[in-house]
Design an enzyme around this catalytic site. Structure first.
Site, PDB file in Angstrom:
ATOM      1  N   SER A 115      -5.450   6.236  18.968  1.00  9.03           N
ATOM      2  CA  SER A 115      -4.504   5.681  17.989  1.00  9.03           C
ATOM      3  C   SER A 115      -3.343   4.970  18.677  1.00  9.03           C
ATOM      4  CB  SER A 115      -3.925   6.790  17.117  1.00  9.03           C
ATOM      5  OG  SER A 115      -4.941   7.499  16.469  1.00  9.03           O
ATOM      6  N   GLU A 231     -15.859  14.198  16.377  1.00  7.07           N
ATOM      7  CA  GLU A 231     -14.520  14.713  16.082  1.00  7.07           C
ATOM      8  C   GLU A 231     -14.484  15.314  14.679  1.00  7.07           C
ATOM      9  OE1 GLU A 231     -11.410  11.766  16.260  1.00  7.07           O
ATOM     10  OE2 GLU A 231      -9.852  13.288  16.113  1.00  7.07           O
TER      11      GLU A 231
HETATM   12  C1  LIG Z   1      -2.124  16.448  13.878  1.00  8.90           C
HETATM   13  C2  LIG Z   1      -2.626  15.103  14.332  1.00  8.90           C
HETATM   14  C3  LIG Z   1      -3.214  14.976  15.573  1.00  8.90           C
HETATM   15  C4  LIG Z   1      -3.666  13.731  16.009  1.00  8.90           C
HETATM   16  N1  LIG Z   1      -4.215  13.644  17.270  1.00  8.90           N
HETATM   17  C5  LIG Z   1      -4.628  12.433  17.722  1.00  8.90           C
HETATM   18  C6  LIG Z   1      -5.118  12.306  19.060  1.00  8.90           C
HETATM   19  O1  LIG Z   1      -5.204  13.275  19.805  1.00  8.90           O
HETATM   20  N2  LIG Z   1      -5.492  11.091  19.503  1.00  8.90           N
HETATM   21  C7  LIG Z   1      -5.430   9.979  18.702  1.00  8.90           C
HETATM   22  O2  LIG Z   1      -5.832   8.918  19.172  1.00  8.90           O
HETATM   23  N3  LIG Z   1      -4.946  10.059  17.437  1.00  8.90           N
HETATM   24  C8  LIG Z   1      -4.542  11.260  16.935  1.00  8.90           C
HETATM   25  N4  LIG Z   1      -4.027  11.368  15.667  1.00  8.90           N
HETATM   26  C9  LIG Z   1      -3.841  10.136  14.894  1.00  8.90           C
HETATM   27  C10 LIG Z   1      -4.775   9.981  13.712  1.00  8.90           C
HETATM   28  O3  LIG Z   1      -6.085   9.694  14.125  1.00  8.90           O
HETATM   29  C11 LIG Z   1      -4.191   8.840  12.838  1.00  8.90           C
HETATM   30  O4  LIG Z   1      -2.932   9.278  12.369  1.00  8.90           O
HETATM   31  C12 LIG Z   1      -5.092   8.500  11.679  1.00  8.90           C
HETATM   32  O5  LIG Z   1      -6.258   7.872  12.129  1.00  8.90           O
HETATM   33  C13 LIG Z   1      -4.378   7.593  10.651  1.00  8.90           C
HETATM   34  O6  LIG Z   1      -3.809   6.495  11.267  1.00  8.90           O
HETATM   35  P1  LIG Z   1      -2.273   6.098  10.980  1.00  8.90           P
HETATM   36  O7  LIG Z   1      -1.443   7.310  11.200  1.00  8.90           O
HETATM   37  O8  LIG Z   1      -1.971   4.869  11.768  1.00  8.90           O
HETATM   38  O9  LIG Z   1      -2.211   5.771   9.421  1.00  8.90           O
HETATM   39  P2  LIG Z   1      -2.653   4.414   8.721  1.00  8.90           P
HETATM   40  O10 LIG Z   1      -3.976   3.997   9.229  1.00  8.90           O
HETATM   41  O11 LIG Z   1      -1.531   3.438   8.813  1.00  8.90           O
HETATM   42  O12 LIG Z   1      -2.824   4.881   7.215  1.00  8.90           O
HETATM   43  C14 LIG Z   1      -1.703   4.975   6.295  1.00  8.90           C
HETATM   44  C15 LIG Z   1      -2.276   5.322   4.907  1.00  8.90           C
HETATM   45  O13 LIG Z   1      -3.133   4.255   4.447  1.00  8.90           O
HETATM   46  C16 LIG Z   1      -4.408   4.773   4.061  1.00  8.90           C
HETATM   47  N5  LIG Z   1      -5.463   3.810   4.400  1.00  8.90           N
HETATM   48  C17 LIG Z   1      -5.601   3.119   5.563  1.00  8.90           C
HETATM   49  N6  LIG Z   1      -6.728   2.357   5.516  1.00  8.90           N
HETATM   50  C18 LIG Z   1      -7.302   2.579   4.299  1.00  8.90           C
HETATM   51  C19 LIG Z   1      -8.491   2.086   3.663  1.00  8.90           C
HETATM   52  N7  LIG Z   1      -9.282   1.212   4.262  1.00  8.90           N
HETATM   53  N8  LIG Z   1      -8.769   2.532   2.406  1.00  8.90           N
HETATM   54  C20 LIG Z   1      -7.941   3.442   1.777  1.00  8.90           C
HETATM   55  N9  LIG Z   1      -6.797   3.924   2.336  1.00  8.90           N
HETATM   56  C21 LIG Z   1      -6.488   3.509   3.579  1.00  8.90           C
HETATM   57  C22 LIG Z   1      -4.558   6.036   4.910  1.00  8.90           C
HETATM   58  O14 LIG Z   1      -5.506   6.926   4.329  1.00  8.90           O
HETATM   59  C23 LIG Z   1      -3.153   6.593   4.933  1.00  8.90           C
HETATM   60  O15 LIG Z   1      -2.902   7.328   3.753  1.00  8.90           O
HETATM   61  C24 LIG Z   1      -3.551  12.594  15.191  1.00  8.90           C
HETATM   62  C25 LIG Z   1      -2.960  12.721  13.921  1.00  8.90           C
HETATM   63  C26 LIG Z   1      -2.495  13.955  13.493  1.00  8.90           C
HETATM   64  C27 LIG Z   1      -1.857  14.056  12.132  1.00  8.90           C
END
Ligand SMILES: Cc1cc2nc3c(=O)[nH]c(=O)nc-3n(C[C@H](O)[C@H](O)[C@H](O)COP(=O)(O)OP(=O)(O)OC[C@H]3O[C@@H](n4cnc5c(N)ncnc54)[C@H](O)[C@@H]3O)c2cc1C
Length: 394
Positions: A115, A231
């Site tokens: 991410s 995962e």
């Molecule tokens: C506890 C925790 C541990 C984590 N550990 C890791 C890690 O070790 N390594 C790593 O790389 N990442 C990690 N992550 C990150 C995680 O994979 C991302 O937070 C997640 O993929 C969402 O991305 P974002 O936060 O950028 O949200 P965004 O992608 O910006 O999403 C924001 C909102 O928009 C919605 N949304 C986005 N696209 C769509 C769509 N196409 N259709 C409908 N709704 C949509 C989402 O569901 C969300 O509600 C972790 C996250 C958490 C909470």
């Protein structure tokens, strides 16, 4: 073919040669790996015996009954659940030999550098660049975020852009990154629980030898799909006994505090219990499919169900416990030995479960995967599929 009886025989031989009472923890774990009893479905020589995956439970039960140490799976979940299956599928023989043993014993912790601030759900849009040097090795520059366990990790699985001139999914390459290399900077991020379980990771001129590339140049998305599918199973598909995990904690609270019971909370607990049991049994079916190969998109459905249930059960528990549900100890930056998610307070569980519907793919994104790849419904409109990544608005 290695069957249950053969595994019992080998487990007994391991215990006889390395009695847990007199063998150091690490020595025992190394010997277990070398005996092929670490993950029995892995190939012989790499901690397994090419046995059916379902038979792991036979080994685990025998070792637990003998008081053998485990490899603290909660601490090394990313290595076990995500890095290992990816290295196994795409790694060279040298990579498998180098990485898998210390990964499984927990001597080397892994983290996941996927991410970024501008690429979460739309992971393929990521901007961290890996450029090839004259000698064939790579230099990486960029920023990653939400990297769980980066502060503990020796290695990372890293997805980086190697070709900005092609559409976003095609210009990615997958690497193993040395977290102790010059240019890797880890900064803690505090989450809603007060802990800093994850981090920002800044990569500045980080050198990665080409020998640490996993899979072909430009095929990183394919490799990453293996990681992501695994995962979701790792997060949502833990093997549990009946009334194990969160529902077990809630049921125990109900039994221990008769004075807090109400009719409404009783009805809701019974419903949650039934849903938890149905989800658990569905997980068992999923594992039967897993035994035959790599997880499919069904794992996304499992993770989705797990996240929803965890949030509802922890919400029920906070409500049931009243004031006691709102407090929890300060666990900041430390994880006491032997205490896992279910061993903490209701308030902690309630807050931590919020992340379950975000980590490993948000519930909305998993619904899309289930809709498209399990149910065969039309896919979301995607306008950026054929445009070069460098031309996409950011
Ligand atoms: C506890 C925790 C541990 C984590 N550990 C890791 C890690 O070790 N390594 C790593 O790389 N990442 C990690 N992550 C990150 C995680 O994979 C991302 O937070 C997640 O993929 C969402 O991305 P974002 O936060 O950028 O949200 P965004 O992608 O910006 O999403 C924001 C909102 O928009 C919605 N949304 C986005 N696209 C769509 C769509 N196409 N259709 C409908 N709704 C949509 C989402 O569901 C969300 O509600 C972790 C996250 C958490 C909470």
């Amino acid at each position: 073919m290695t069957d249950a009886a053969e595994l019992r025989r080998r487990t007994a031989a391991l215990l006889a040669a390395h009695p847990p009472a007199t063998t150091g923890r690490l020595d025992f774990l190394r010997a277990r790996f070398d005996a092929g009893l670490a993950w029995v479905h892995f190939p012989a020589g790499l901690g397994g015996l090419d046995a059916p995956r379902a038979l792991q439970a036979v080994v685990d039960a025998e070792l637990a009954a003998a008081g053998a140490p485990d490899n603290d799976p909660g601490r090394i979940g990313i290595g076990l659940g995500m890095a290992a299956p990816t290295v196994l599928r795409y790694g060279t023989d040298a990579q498998k030999r180098r990485f898998l043993r210390p990964l499984w014993t927990g001597e080397e912790v892994w983290c996941q550098l996927f991410s970024e601030p501008g690429a979460g759900s739309d992971l393929a849009a990521l901007a961290t660049r890996a450029a090839r040097d004259g000698d064939g090795d790579w230099t990486v520059d960029g920023q990653k975020v939400w990297t769980s366990s980066a502060h503990l990790a020796r290695w990372a699985i890293l997805l980086a852009r190697t070709d900005p001139d092609v559409p976003k999914h095609r210009g990615l390459t997958y690497f193993v990154c040395d977290m102790t290399a010059p240019g890797v900077e880890v900064r803690p991020l505090r989450q809603i629980t007060g802990e800093a379980e994850f981090n920002e990771v800044f990569l500045t001129g980080v050198r990665i030898p080409d020998a640490h590339r996993l899979g072909p140049v430009g095929d990183g998305w394919q490799v990453a799909r293996t990681t992501l599918m695994n995962e979701r199973v790792a997060i949502g598909g833990a093997r549990l006994p009946r009334e194990g995990g969160m529902i077990g904690v809630a049921a125990a609270a109900w039994r221990d505090h008769p004075g807090l019971r109400t009719h409404d909370l009783h009805q809701r607990l019974l419903k949650l219990w039934v849903e938890a049991e149905a989800t658990r049994l569905t997980g068992e079916r999923l594992r039967q499919q897993l035994a035959q190969g790599q997880p499919g998109p069904e794992g996304s459905g499992m993770k989705l169900a797990f996240a929803r249930l965890a949030q509802r059960i922890s919400g029920w528990e906070v409500e049931f416990r009243g004031e006691a549900g709102l407090t929890y100890d300060d666990w900041t930056l430390r994880r006491p030995e032997g205490v896992d998610f279910t061993g903490r307070e209701a308030g902690y569980r309630y807050l931590r479960a919020k992340g379950n519907s975000i980590e490993g793919g948000t519930s909305e994104v998993l619904l899309n995967i289930v809709a498209e790849r399990v149910l065969g419904l039309p896919s979301e409109p995607r306008t950026d599929k054929d445009a070069a990544w460098k031309d996409l608005p950011r």
